[in-house]
Enzyme design. Sequence first.
Site: not given
Ligand SMILES: *Cc1c(COP(=O)(O)O)cnc(C)c1O
Length: 350
Positions: A90, A160, A184
């Site tokens: 990521w 993030d 998540k």
């Molecule tokens: C799942 C995830 C993403 C991507 O998320 P989207 O909503 O599909 O763009 C980005 N960063 C992390 C840490 C993630 O777990």
Amino acid sequence: MLPKPVLEQAQRELIDWQGRGFSVMEVSHRSDAFLEIVEQSEQRLRQLMDIPEHYKIALMQGGATAQFSIVPMNLFSSRKQADYIETGIWSSKAISHGQKLGQINVAASSKKENFTLIPSFTTWQLQTDADYVHYTPNETIHGVEFPFVPDTGDVPLVADFSSSILSQPIDVTQFGVIYAGAQKNIGPSGITLIIIREDLLERVAPEIPEVFTYKTFIKEHSLLNTPPTFAWYLANLTFKWLQDEGGIEEMAKRNQRKSEKLYAAIDASDLYHNPVNPNCRSRMNVPFTIADEALNELFLQQAEEVGLVALRGHRSVGGMRASLYNAMPEAGVDALIAFMHEFEQRNSIT
Ligand SMILES: *Cc1c(COP(=O)(O)O)cnc(C)c1O
């Protein structure tokens, strides 16, 4: 997973929302009924995360992936330079998306170590005049989590938090921007949470489109245009559930217990293996491999037969991955551990 009580309430209210005679999906996002959700969800989130007044909250669309571009668009000065920490897939994606918009300095990376550790803070090559520092506190796919929050001094820290938001208490004031896709640990997909320090709203260059501008979203209470109202409603119910369960501190205790158990079971076995340095193993995502790779498919198939699903590792790393987000009950982890043990006994070579 989503909390069962949240899904049950949504089911009860699906057709007749709180006795109104219609569904929450059928109301205008500018109606008084929906504005109640807007206000309530912000209050609940502020209470849960102890978010001070000088931090503003926005809900946007496009997922965390859109933030890989929206963050630089909003935070770059005219110099367009930022430091990024590369610790998994990521953060690597955040880097490659950012590179289209400015100069990205990879200040530290664990790529050489196959993303199995967090580079020691003392080795980071931070620039004192970077526009911001970006990192990924929990790398969802590699199962690596920072055991510390980096101190970047006057340079705003951007995080993030998609896969670890609300999983343990954090001090919001250590961050410039926190962002997280909802799917998540908050609710269903469709919304992305942004928490931003007020003074950073002023940085945005005038040419940035309105739909990507934090300042505009804050001003419009995230109602610049039609938001994903059903996802927002479910997120609000999840915040309520978190409060009812004892808040983030209680979640942190449970998440610690759940992950410790699973790592202990993996470490005690000869069949399963987790490659991550023990001081930065994720409490949310536990990847593991099987000594004999030929057994992977059998493991997944037999696990599914007993109701243990969504265990396939990300296509980029293979193997297995158990995600232990807030809504995963401890009993779910116990069931997985029991199955892993039985599977190992059935398939041991000796
Ligand atoms: C799942 C995830 C993403 C991507 O998320 P989207 O909503 O599909 O763009 C980005 N960063 C992390 C840490 C993630 O777990």
